[in-house]
Each structure stands twice: as structure tokens, then as C-alpha cells.
Design a protein around this motif. Structure first.
Motif, PDB file in Angstrom:
ATOM      1  N   GLN A 466      30.384 -10.179 -54.736  1.00 39.33           N
ATOM      2  CA  GLN A 466      30.438 -10.465 -53.301  1.00 39.33           C
ATOM      3  C   GLN A 466      31.836 -10.116 -52.800  1.00 39.33           C
ATOM      4  OE1 GLN A 466      28.330 -13.595 -50.722  1.00 39.33           O
ATOM      5  NE2 GLN A 466      30.107 -14.691 -51.493  1.00 39.33           N
ATOM      6  N   GLN A 467      31.868  -9.257 -51.783  1.00 40.07           N
ATOM      7  CA  GLN A 467      33.133  -8.868 -51.166  1.00 40.07           C
ATOM      8  C   GLN A 467      32.995  -8.990 -49.663  1.00 40.07           C
ATOM      9  OE1 GLN A 467      34.519  -5.011 -52.407  1.00 40.07           O
ATOM     10  NE2 GLN A 467      34.680  -5.581 -54.552  1.00 40.07           N
ATOM     11  N   ASN A 468      33.909  -9.736 -49.064  1.00 41.01           N
ATOM     12  CA  ASN A 468      33.922  -9.932 -47.611  1.00 41.01           C
ATOM     13  C   ASN A 468      32.554 -10.370 -47.088  1.00 41.01           C
ATOM     14  OD1 ASN A 468      36.661  -9.041 -47.478  1.00 41.01           O
ATOM     15  ND2 ASN A 468      35.936  -6.915 -47.533  1.00 41.01           N
ATOM     16  N   GLY A 469      31.909 -11.235 -47.854  1.00 46.76           N
ATOM     17  CA  GLY A 469      30.645 -11.796 -47.400  1.00 46.76           C
ATOM     18  C   GLY A 469      29.419 -10.996 -47.775  1.00 46.76           C
ATOM     19  N   GLN A 470      29.580  -9.780 -48.317  1.00 51.24           N
ATOM     20  CA  GLN A 470      28.428  -8.962 -48.705  1.00 51.24           C
ATOM     21  C   GLN A 470      28.217  -9.049 -50.216  1.00 51.24           C
ATOM     22  OE1 GLN A 470      28.374  -4.582 -49.412  1.00 51.24           O
ATOM     23  NE2 GLN A 470      27.151  -4.517 -47.543  1.00 51.24           N
ATOM     24  N   THR A 471      26.982  -9.418 -50.605  1.00 50.82           N
ATOM     25  CA  THR A 471      26.615  -9.498 -52.018  1.00 50.82           C
ATOM     26  C   THR A 471      25.832  -8.254 -52.390  1.00 50.82           C
ATOM     27  OG1 THR A 471      26.486 -11.916 -51.841  1.00 50.82           O
ATOM     28  CG2 THR A 471      25.479 -10.902 -53.771  1.00 50.82           C
ATOM     29  N   ARG A 472      26.082  -7.736 -53.595  1.00 50.89           N
ATOM     30  CA  ARG A 472      25.443  -6.476 -53.973  1.00 50.89           C
ATOM     31  C   ARG A 472      25.515  -6.280 -55.478  1.00 50.89           C
ATOM     32  NH1 ARG A 472      30.485  -3.011 -51.450  1.00 50.89           N
ATOM     33  NH2 ARG A 472      31.859  -3.119 -53.270  1.00 50.89           N
ATOM     34  N   PHE A 473      24.636  -5.421 -55.988  1.00 54.42           N
ATOM     35  CA  PHE A 473      24.792  -4.867 -57.326  1.00 54.42           C
ATOM     36  C   PHE A 473      25.715  -3.662 -57.234  1.00 54.42           C
ATOM     37  CE2 PHE A 473      20.476  -6.689 -58.331  1.00 54.42           C
ATOM     38  CZ  PHE A 473      20.889  -7.500 -59.377  1.00 54.42           C
ATOM     39  N   LYS A 481      25.432   5.288 -60.147  1.00 59.16           N
ATOM     40  CA  LYS A 481      26.827   4.937 -59.889  1.00 59.16           C
ATOM     41  C   LYS A 481      27.278   5.246 -58.465  1.00 59.16           C
ATOM     42  CE  LYS A 481      28.454   9.315 -61.904  1.00 59.16           C
ATOM     43  NZ  LYS A 481      29.263   9.910 -62.987  1.00 59.16           N
ATOM     44  N   ASN A 482      26.558   6.114 -57.770  1.00 58.57           N
ATOM     45  CA  ASN A 482      26.930   6.418 -56.385  1.00 58.57           C
ATOM     46  C   ASN A 482      26.079   5.663 -55.375  1.00 58.57           C
ATOM     47  OD1 ASN A 482      28.928   8.321 -57.138  1.00 58.57           O
ATOM     48  ND2 ASN A 482      27.320   9.829 -57.520  1.00 58.57           N
ATOM     49  N   ILE A 483      25.308   4.699 -55.864  1.00 61.43           N
ATOM     50  CA  ILE A 483      24.445   3.914 -54.987  1.00 61.43           C
ATOM     51  C   ILE A 483      24.849   2.449 -55.070  1.00 61.43           C
ATOM     52  CG2 ILE A 483      22.066   3.252 -54.447  1.00 61.43           C
ATOM     53  CD1 ILE A 483      21.125   5.751 -55.881  1.00 61.43           C
ATOM     54  N   LEU A 484      25.079   1.835 -53.926  1.00 61.07           N
ATOM     55  CA  LEU A 484      25.293   0.395 -53.870  1.00 61.07           C
ATOM     56  C   LEU A 484      23.963  -0.267 -53.518  1.00 61.07           C
ATOM     57  CD1 LEU A 484      28.716   0.166 -52.012  1.00 61.07           C
ATOM     58  CD2 LEU A 484      28.284  -0.067 -54.452  1.00 61.07           C
ATOM     59  N   TYR A 485      23.815  -1.497 -53.957  1.00 64.11           N
ATOM     60  CA  TYR A 485      22.571  -2.224 -53.744  1.00 64.11           C
ATOM     61  C   TYR A 485      22.877  -3.516 -52.992  1.00 64.11           C
ATOM     62  CZ  TYR A 485      20.777   1.022 -57.245  1.00 64.11           C
ATOM     63  OH  TYR A 485      20.411   2.153 -57.933  1.00 64.11           O
ATOM     64  N   PRO A 486      23.118  -3.427 -51.676  1.00 65.67           N
ATOM     65  CA  PRO A 486      23.508  -4.620 -50.918  1.00 65.67           C
ATOM     66  C   PRO A 486      22.317  -5.526 -50.605  1.00 65.67           C
ATOM     67  CG  PRO A 486      23.366  -2.732 -49.456  1.00 65.67           C
ATOM     68  CD  PRO A 486      23.120  -2.210 -50.844  1.00 65.67           C
ATOM     69  N   ALA A 487      22.557  -6.826 -50.681  1.00 71.08           N
ATOM     70  CA  ALA A 487      21.566  -7.809 -50.253  1.00 71.08           C
ATOM     71  C   ALA A 487      21.626  -7.961 -48.742  1.00 71.08           C
ATOM     72  CB  ALA A 487      21.830  -9.147 -50.928  1.00 71.08           C
ATOM     73  N   GLU A 488      20.534  -8.373 -48.146  1.00 72.97           N
ATOM     74  CA  GLU A 488      20.528  -8.619 -46.706  1.00 72.97           C
ATOM     75  C   GLU A 488      21.182  -9.954 -46.368  1.00 72.97           C
ATOM     76  OE1 GLU A 488      16.452  -8.154 -45.477  1.00 72.97           O
ATOM     77  OE2 GLU A 488      16.691  -5.984 -45.232  1.00 72.97           O
ATOM     78  N   VAL A 492      26.976 -15.715 -49.343  1.00 70.39           N
ATOM     79  CA  VAL A 492      26.231 -16.418 -50.386  1.00 70.39           C
ATOM     80  C   VAL A 492      27.092 -17.496 -51.038  1.00 70.39           C
ATOM     81  CG1 VAL A 492      25.210 -16.111 -52.677  1.00 70.39           C
ATOM     82  CG2 VAL A 492      24.687 -14.497 -50.838  1.00 70.39           C
ATOM     83  N   THR A 493      26.509 -18.675 -51.226  1.00 71.78           N
ATOM     84  CA  THR A 493      27.199 -19.771 -51.915  1.00 71.78           C
ATOM     85  C   THR A 493      26.490 -20.180 -53.204  1.00 71.78           C
ATOM     86  OG1 THR A 493      26.006 -21.433 -50.627  1.00 71.78           O
ATOM     87  CG2 THR A 493      28.137 -20.684 -49.759  1.00 71.78           C
ATOM     88  N   LYS A 494      25.213 -19.788 -53.347  1.00 70.55           N
ATOM     89  CA  LYS A 494      24.457 -20.139 -54.547  1.00 70.55           C
ATOM     90  C   LYS A 494      23.864 -18.873 -55.172  1.00 70.55           C
ATOM     91  CE  LYS A 494      23.164 -24.779 -52.968  1.00 70.55           C
ATOM     92  NZ  LYS A 494      22.028 -25.693 -52.677  1.00 70.55           N
ATOM     93  N   VAL A 495      24.049 -18.744 -56.475  1.00 72.16           N
ATOM     94  CA  VAL A 495      23.558 -17.575 -57.201  1.00 72.16           C
ATOM     95  C   VAL A 495      22.850 -18.041 -58.466  1.00 72.16           C
ATOM     96  CG1 VAL A 495      24.170 -15.409 -58.346  1.00 72.16           C
ATOM     97  CG2 VAL A 495      25.481 -16.180 -56.353  1.00 72.16           C
ATOM     98  N   GLU A 496      21.669 -17.493 -58.681  1.00 70.40           N
ATOM     99  CA  GLU A 496      20.940 -17.753 -59.926  1.00 70.40           C
ATOM    100  C   GLU A 496      20.590 -16.413 -60.552  1.00 70.40           C
ATOM    101  OE1 GLU A 496      17.301 -20.533 -61.611  1.00 70.40           O
ATOM    102  OE2 GLU A 496      17.370 -20.040 -59.472  1.00 70.40           O
TER     103      GLU A 496
END
Length: 567
Positions: A466-473, A481-488, A492-496
Motif C-alpha cells: 500500500q502506497q499513498n492509500g492505494q493497495t496493489r500487487f 513485471k510491467n503490470i500493476l494490480y491495483p485494488a479499487e 486499507v486498514t485490514k488485510v487477510e
């Protein structure tokens, strides 16, 4: 090959014939010889055998790719007995077979071969049935069969006999490809199970020259299926030739069938109606994605009602979105009336890019969905008698605060074993995690930047960050390697996290978002590392082992499960 039938009464062999040859299988028992000859490119042979009897099998100009014993009175409970390299594998023996770096331990996958879409996910006669696209001859997609498994808790599975095979012409001509594509199970008021699915046929060298049509098979026990009945064979004007993956339901006494397709302008869902499940009439498009910039087919439509709203999930076949992910699964929240779906909100079902073909089933505790975890980037490493493809952890799917939530089925937590770490440290590193199967729960006091390393193999890595509020693979050294996988979901405060040999599933903010990612490594030793920015940012962090679903006795302190319970 020498086999002992034990208590089984049927032998099933999947034969690969050498090009231009007539394959011969000789079966010998007690001085009695039986010879089977085949000129088919592929053939599924089913033959009666005597219980408690030894048989010798010899082949010439053909190979046995996949074999098992079936025909058992308690088949739903005990399952088939696989035959491989002179050994037998009954249900209680599968733990050792599955314990390889390339096989998942608590995600369902076939004994060997290729698997893709889940099909016919339903509850029937005290079991949940899962059918799936299956190719028993290799770890690659090819002519499609339907595999079959059942469960009572959606975690521990029993392998059943294959139930559908490709069309005869595909088995005789290696230049053709297709078979039994995806579909849906519908249980009628007379307790008859009907499998609606698509038949596909095309030439390998000319895949665009293809034909698809809809058929049904019926069963009164969920095991043996009656002769196939063709339903919809004509192409409707204005629709793409891609028209497949029926979803069938009943509304006000009228049966409805949704089919993934497209018009000349937009991705679409076609609607057919029937009064008797045999004769179907085209009734236009039930949904069109009018915001798409070009026409492409939708696939694997699923429609269900929860939380006072209707949910439509679809696969975007051949579509690449802005972040670079291809063939995503999207969900729509909306209303269903006048035989049309009216969307109000759209979202990405899974931000990892490796989940597809989601299907749902209604349970007493709500809607449960499952999907195929795929090798999107074609990085799978083949191995002798290996398998490719697995199913996701079943997810409880519901609406909360106007959003679609997906959370792991509670029964999966029964697989949790020993604790590897528990505390509030902002930096944790665990190496040489035996088995590479573990579970992580992170709770932060407020949204903070973090980075988890979930896989590391040679120069390849998979991060969840998570960087600056954006969570991603984010991947390093992999095909993506040239593709980011951002969550909508933001902030995020909880991760499982669930890690299982070559897959991981992530759930954010108690199910507000989910992501699935593949990672291939040739070791069953795992690792986990986390760095959370900010002193005191971690409310709690726990890392625990996960036990496999094929063992008869659990190791590492796992809790026992009730195999007779139905969720």
C-alpha cells in the motif's frame, strides 16, 4: 499395469492413441483375456470388473493417460480410486500425492491434468456438487471434458468419475478442438439435476471458424447422466458466434437462460425463455455493456439476488483494462425486472487478475461463490503427472453499505494450524516456512503504507503493498513485471492473506475487496516479510500455518472438522 479392484466394480481408462495407429489394450484376469482396439485419437473406456480381483493391463500403440476405479456403493463418500505408476490412491491416500510444490494443499484441484472453469455448482441430495472443465491428457487446455467432485463443507472434496466428454468427431480428428464448455446445473421440482452447457467445435488452425450450441444432460442421482438433448443450435441475427455458458433459473413459472455473447457493438447477455426446459425462444439481450469501447463477448454470466439487490457477474473475454489486466471478472449491482438487468454500479470482482469464471450457489447462510484460479501469464511449469489450475477458496458474497463484499467461507479457518508469529511489530521476517501454506491477518490502527513479500524464488518476487492509500500487487522478475494490480478499495486498514504453494488470495477491509495471484516456484519452502511504515501503526499481526485438505489426520495443531455438516 497390474491393478487390484478391491471393492470397485468399474475401470475407467483415458486412452491416447499414437497417430495413424490402432491402439490395443489387453486385459487379463485368471487366464481370461479381453482385447479392446481403438482407432480414435482419444478414447474414454469404461468397463465392468469383478470386485476383489487382480487384472493385468497391457497396451500397444497407445498410452493410458488417466485411470481410476469407480462403481462403488459409497462413491459420494469414498470417491474414485486413482491408478498411477503401479500405485493406487484412494481418498485417504491423496495427501502424499498432492504434496508437491506445484500442487495446492487447501485449494481444490484435480488429481492430474488441466482444469479451468467451475461448472454446475449446486446443492443436490445432501452434497454440494462442483463440475469443472477438465483435460485428462495433459496440463494444457485442449478438448474439454467435465470433471466432478462433491463436498459437504466446501473445503474437503471427494473426487467422482468424469461425467461428460467431448463430441465424437473431436475424439476422432486431432485437427478439431472444442468439447463440453461451461454451463450450469438446475435442480427441478422433481429432484432431477439438469446440466445445461455449451458444445464448441472449431479447427485448431482456424479457431475463428467455430460453432457453439447449447445442450442439456439429465440425472436422477447426480452421478449417471442420460443422453444429451440439443436445445439451441441456430445463431441469432445480430449476435456474435461466441454465445456460451448458460445460466438457468425460473421466475414466475417461466424458465430463463442467460448466455454470454456480444452484439455487433457491445458485449452482451442474451436471454432465452422456456415453459418446459426443452424448447427455448430468443427474447433479446438482457444486458449490454454500453460503456465498452468495442464489442467483445462476455463469458460465464451468473445472476443472483442478495441484500435486496441483484448481482450479475461476467467475464470480459479478450478485454484488457487500463491497468493492463486482461480478461477480468466484473460485477454489477442492480435490479432485474421485465426480463432485463438494469445496472446501478459496476466493480472489479478480483483485482489480482488471476481469477475467472465465477459461479455461485445459494446456501442456508447466503450466497457462496467460487472461481477458477488461472495461469494468466502462461508461466506454469510442467511436471511428470502434474496438474494445472485450481479453484478459489469459496467466498461468502453479500452486499454491505452498497458494496459487494467477498469473504472466505468460515469453514476454511478449520485448516489453521500452529502460530508462526503473533504481535504488533512493524517489521517481521519469517523464512523457510515449511510447506509454503500459511495465513496472515494484519490489522492497522489507521491506513498506513506497508509492503508484504508473499513469494520469493530466485530473482522473482510477489509483493502486496500500500502506497499513498492505494493497495496493489506488484511483481518483480515475472511475466507481469510491467503490470500493476491495483485494488479499487482505498485506505486499507485490514488485510487477510492465504498462501498455498503457488497461489495466494487476499481480502481487504473484511471483504470489501479481494485479489488472487499465481506465483510459480519449484520449492515447498515459503517465506513472509512485512514492513509497515510508522511506529505503533500495527494493531495486531498474526501468521499461522495452513493444513492441507487431503490428509486424514491434521498436523500442526489444526482443528478437527465435521465432515457431516452442510453450511
Amino acid at each position: 499395469m497390474i491393478i487390484h479392484t478391491q471393492k470397485y466394480r468399474r475401470l475407467e481408462l483415458f486412452i491416447k492413441t499414437k497417430p495413424g495407429k490402432t491402439g490395443t489394450i489387453q486385459v487379463i484376469s485368471g487366464g481370461v483375456y479381453k482385447t479392446i482396439r481403438t482407432t480414435k485419437y482419444r478414447q474414454w473406456i469404461r468397463m465392468a470388473v469383478n470386485q476383489g480381483t487382480a487384472y493385468e493391463l497391457y497396451t500397444a500403440d497407445c498410452d493410458i493417460s488417466y485411470a481410476y476405479l469407480s462403481g462403488l456403493d459409497q462413491i459420494m463418500e469414498k470417491g474414485v480410486c486413482f491408478l498411477q505408476d503401479g500405485s493406487t490412491y484412494e481418498k485417504q491416500d491423496l495427501g502424499e500425492w498432492y504434496d508437491t510444490p506445484m500442487r495446492t494443499q487447501y485449494h481444490f484441484m484435480p488429481f492430474k491434468g488441466w482444469m479451468n472453469d467451475p461448472n454446475g455448482f449446486c446443492f443436490y441430495r445432501n452434497y454440494y456438487h462442483l463440475f469443472y472443465q477438465f483435460h485428462p491428457f495433459s496440463e494444457e487446455w485442449d478438448n474439454m471434458y467435465w470433471g466432478h467432485a462433491v463436498t459437504k463443507d466446501m473445503v474437503h472434496w471427494t473426487h467422482l468419475p468424469v461425467c461428460i466428454e467431448p463430441q465424437t468427431e473431436l475424439l476422432e480428428d486431432p485437427s478439431l478442438v472444442g468439447g463440453a464448455f461451461s454451463g450450469h446445473a438446475f435442480v427441478d421440482q422433481d429432484e432431477k439435476m439438469r446440466l445445461f452447457f455449451t458444445r464448441h467445435i472449431s479447427r485448431r488452425e482456424e479457431p475463428s471458424e467455430m460453432m457453439e450450441y447449447q445442450v442439456v444432460k439429465e440425472s436422477r442421482d447426480g452421478l449417471e447422466f442420460e443422453r444429451e438433448e440439443p436445445l439451441i443450435q441456430e445463431q441469432e441475427k445480430g449476435l456474435l458466434k461466441d454465445i456460451r455458458d448458460p445460466k438457468v433459473f425460473v421466475e414466475n413459472g417461466i424458465y430463463k437462460m442467460l448466455l454470454g455473447t456480444g452484439t455487433e457493438e457491445y458485449p452482451a447477455i442474451a436471454l432465452y425463455t422456456s415453459r418446459n426446459l426443452h424448447h427455448w425462444t430468443y427474447d433479446g439481450t438482457a444486458f449490454e455493456e454500453l460503456e465498452a469501447d468495442h464489442a467483445f463477448p462476455l463469458e460465464c454470466p451468473d445472476l443472483f439476488r442478495t441484500g435486496g439487490k441483484w448481482i450479475l457477474t461476467v467475464g470480459y473475454c479478450g478485454h484488457r483494462e487500463e491497468a493492463g489486466r486482461k480478461n477480468g471478472v466484473y460485477y454489477y449491482i442492480g435490479e432485474w425486472y421485465q426480463d432485463r438487468f438494469h445496472p446501478e454500479k459496476r466493480g472489479l470482482y478480483d483485482f489480482g487478475g488471476d481469477l475467472y469464471a465465477v459461479q455461485s450457489v445459494k446456501t442456508r447462510n447466503g450466497i457462496v461463490s467460487i472461481g477458477w484460479i488461472r495461469d494468466t501469464l502462461k508461466e506454469h511449469v510442467k511436471s511428470q503427472n502434474g496438474g494445472c489450475g485450481s479453484m478459489s477458496i469459496p467466498r461468502i458474497t453479500y452486499i454491505q453499505d452498497g458494496k459487494l463484499y467477498r469473504n472466505p467461507l468460515p469453514a476454511i479457518y478449520e485448516q489453521i494450524g500452529e502460530t508462526l508469529y503473533e504481535g504488533k511489530d512493524s517489521r517481521v521476517k519469517l523464512e523457510a516456512i515449511k510447506g509454503n501454506t500459511y495465513h496472515v491477518k494484519l490489522h492497522m490502527k489507521e491506513a498506513a503504507d506497508f509492503r508484504m513479500t508473499l513469494f520469493k524464488w530466485k530473482d522473482r518476487k510477489l509483493y502486496l503493498e500500500q502506497q499513498n492509500g492505494q493497495t496493489r500487487f506488484r511483481t518483480v522478475g515475472m511475466g507481469s513485471k510491467n503490470i500493476l494490480y491495483p485494488a479499487e478499495t482505498q485506505m486499507v486498514t485490514k488485510v487477510e492473506v492465504f498462501v498455498d504453494r503457488n497461489v495466494c488470495e487476499v481480502f481487504l477491509n473484511d471483504g470489501e475487496d479481494s485479489g488472487t495471484k499465481k506465483f510459480y516456484q519449484q520449492s515447498d519452502m515459503g517465506m513472509f516479510e512485512i514492513h509497515v511504515h510508522g511506529d505503533g501503526a500495527v494493531e495486531s499481526l498474526k501468521v499461522e500455518m495452513m493444513n492441507g485438505i487431503w490428509q486424514t489426520e491434521k498436523a500442526g495443531g489444526g482443528r478437527a472438522h465435521d465432515t457431516d455438516s452442510v453450511i
